[in-house]
Design an enzyme around this catalytic site. Structure first.
Site, PDB file in Angstrom:
ATOM      1  N   GLU A 266       0.896  -1.294  -0.161  1.00 46.18           N
ATOM      2  CA  GLU A 266       0.120  -0.083   0.017  1.00 46.18           C
ATOM      3  C   GLU A 266       1.016   1.291   0.021  1.00 46.18           C
ATOM      4  O   GLU A 266       0.563   2.167  -0.544  1.00 46.18           O
ATOM      5  CB  GLU A 266      -0.905  -0.025   1.126  1.00 46.18           C
ATOM      6  CG  GLU A 266      -2.011  -0.861   1.139  1.00 46.18           C
ATOM      7  CD  GLU A 266      -3.007  -0.765  -0.097  1.00 46.18           C
ATOM      8  OE1 GLU A 266      -3.077   0.317  -0.629  1.00 46.18           O
ATOM      9  OE2 GLU A 266      -3.822  -1.735  -0.500  1.00 46.18           O
TER      10      GLU A 266
ATOM     11  N   ASP B  23      -9.679   4.397  -3.142  1.00 48.03           N
ATOM     12  CA  ASP B  23      -8.600   4.947  -3.764  1.00 48.03           C
ATOM     13  C   ASP B  23      -9.101   5.714  -5.231  1.00 48.03           C
ATOM     14  O   ASP B  23     -10.360   6.022  -5.067  1.00 48.03           O
ATOM     15  CB  ASP B  23      -7.326   4.182  -4.037  1.00 48.03           C
ATOM     16  CG  ASP B  23      -7.819   2.756  -4.931  1.00 48.03           C
ATOM     17  OD1 ASP B  23      -9.179   2.883  -5.456  1.00 48.03           O
ATOM     18  OD2 ASP B  23      -7.061   1.919  -5.283  1.00 48.03           O
TER      19      ASP B  23
ATOM     20  N   TYR C 238      -6.547   6.724   3.923  1.00 47.43           N
ATOM     21  CA  TYR C 238      -6.707   5.583   2.931  1.00 47.43           C
ATOM     22  C   TYR C 238      -5.832   4.247   3.406  1.00 47.43           C
ATOM     23  O   TYR C 238      -6.415   3.271   3.180  1.00 47.43           O
ATOM     24  CB  TYR C 238      -6.377   6.039   1.178  1.00 47.43           C
ATOM     25  CG  TYR C 238      -6.111   4.656   0.337  1.00 47.43           C
ATOM     26  CD1 TYR C 238      -7.112   3.922  -0.028  1.00 47.43           C
ATOM     27  CD2 TYR C 238      -4.815   4.198   0.087  1.00 47.43           C
ATOM     28  CE1 TYR C 238      -7.021   2.741  -0.836  1.00 47.43           C
ATOM     29  CE2 TYR C 238      -4.812   2.959  -0.521  1.00 47.43           C
ATOM     30  CZ  TYR C 238      -5.777   2.414  -0.984  1.00 47.43           C
ATOM     31  OH  TYR C 238      -5.454   1.279  -1.789  1.00 47.43           O
TER      32      TYR C 238
END
Length: 340
Positions: free
Chosen positions: A40, A138, A120
């Protein structure tokens, strides 16, 4: 409608999920949290195809938080070279050291308190690694939701509404699979241009498709033109070696190994900031690079440096320059200088 969307999407994901090195199979036990976190961080503003070889290189060198925490900053920054947005690498190291010392939080709020972990990323780790219900939005998810609900408010102002709508369709169970399914849908089917609506499992629920112009969503406000800046990159050579410097720890390309530069200003700075007094020769070409907030045009200056000048830095063998881990801007410059 929300339950129906989640069920349809998860059914599609079970058959169509992308195989990625940081993922578990649909419906399987959650993947290793370290791998989720690392992926990520790398995927922030970077395409999956670009990230995969970097991810595999990093996992091979530093397979867990403890090994990452013990790594030399310079080694990690060099391995990151070419991936861009270098503040991510600095924050990644700080985060690994925090986790190695104090453990990895398993809840969204605790994750968000870690260095470099925003809303996020915290939601993605909580959902994918720990199976918690979290709303993961996203760019791909944003596009899917904006089309599903035909959100006409322009971005970025529409972001809170899009997140609320994403919340309304996020299921209580398999939230991690749902988040990854939304990402896959946006990446492979609900693409920015020419979406493949006939293949979409949510076509019948999509207000954008029903209106006949799904590609019109999300609506985006017009971006202002990027400012233009100028600089000079210096090629200082001595005895088959090239002068490299370490950029300051904070700021653009912070901590990275680089060719010397002068200031980046609103007009060409010429030889201002040259690393040594020498017979500099300006080349008839330059290099350009686009950063997040501005465009940079750099002139190129070349000189052979005598031993008496001895500027600060490290002298890197020219025939090994590819191993120096230079950021993209300076890798471009090396190629341009090589044609001199």
């Amino acid at each position: 409608m929300p339950d129906n969307i989640a069920a349809k999407l998860l059914h599609w994901y079970d058959a169509s999920a992308r195989v990625l090195p940081w993922r578990a199979r649909p419906g399987a036990n959650a993947p290793e949290p370290y791998r989720v976190w690392l992926s990520e961080v790398m995927l922030q503003q970077t395409q999956v195809a670009t990230v995969i070889p970097y991810f595999e290189k990093f996992v091979g060198a530093w397979p867990d938080f403890v090994s990452m925490a013990a790594a030399e900053d310079a080694d990690v920054m060099s391995a990151w070279a070419g991936l861009g947005y270098y503040a991510r690498a600095r924050n990644m190291l700080a985060c690994a050291r925090e986790v190695a010392a104090n453990g990895l939080p398993t809840d969204e709020a605790g994750l968000r308190a870690l260095p470099g972990v925003g809303g996020y990323t915290a939601a993605a780790i909580a959902a994918i690694a720990f199976g918690q219900r979290a709303v993961v939005v996203d760019g791909n998810v944003e596009r899917v939701v904006a089309r599903l609900f035909a959100v006409r408010d322009p971005l970025p102002g529409a972001k809170p509404r899009i997140k609320a709508l994403a919340d309304s369709i996020t299921p209580e169970v398999r939230a991690g699979d749902f988040a990854q399914a939304m990402m896959d849908l946006g990446s492979g089917i609900c693409t920015p241009r020419a979406p493949k609506c006939l293949l979409c499992p949510l076509r019948e629920d999509c207000a954008g498709f029903a209106g006949g112009a799904p590609e019109a969503f999300p609506v985006k406000a017009r971006k202002p033109a990027s400012p233009q800046r100028y600089g000079t990159i210096f090629w200082a050579e001595r005895d088959g070696k090239l002068l490299l410097v370490r950029r300051p720890g904070k700021g653009l390309l912070g901590g990275m190994r680089a060719l010397p530069t002068g200031p980046w200003t609103d007009s060409p700075p010429g030889l201002t900031g040259a690393p040594a007094a020498a017979d500099w020769r300006m080349l008839d070409r330059g290099v350009s690079h686009v950063f997040t907030h501005f465009r940079l045009e750099c002139a190129l200056a070349v000189a052979t440096i005598g031993a008496q000048e001895a500027p600060q830095g490290e002298w890197w063998p020219l025939d090994e320059i590819e191993s120096a881990g230079l950021p993209t801007l300076f890798a471009k410059a090396v190629r341009a200088f090589g044609r001199r």
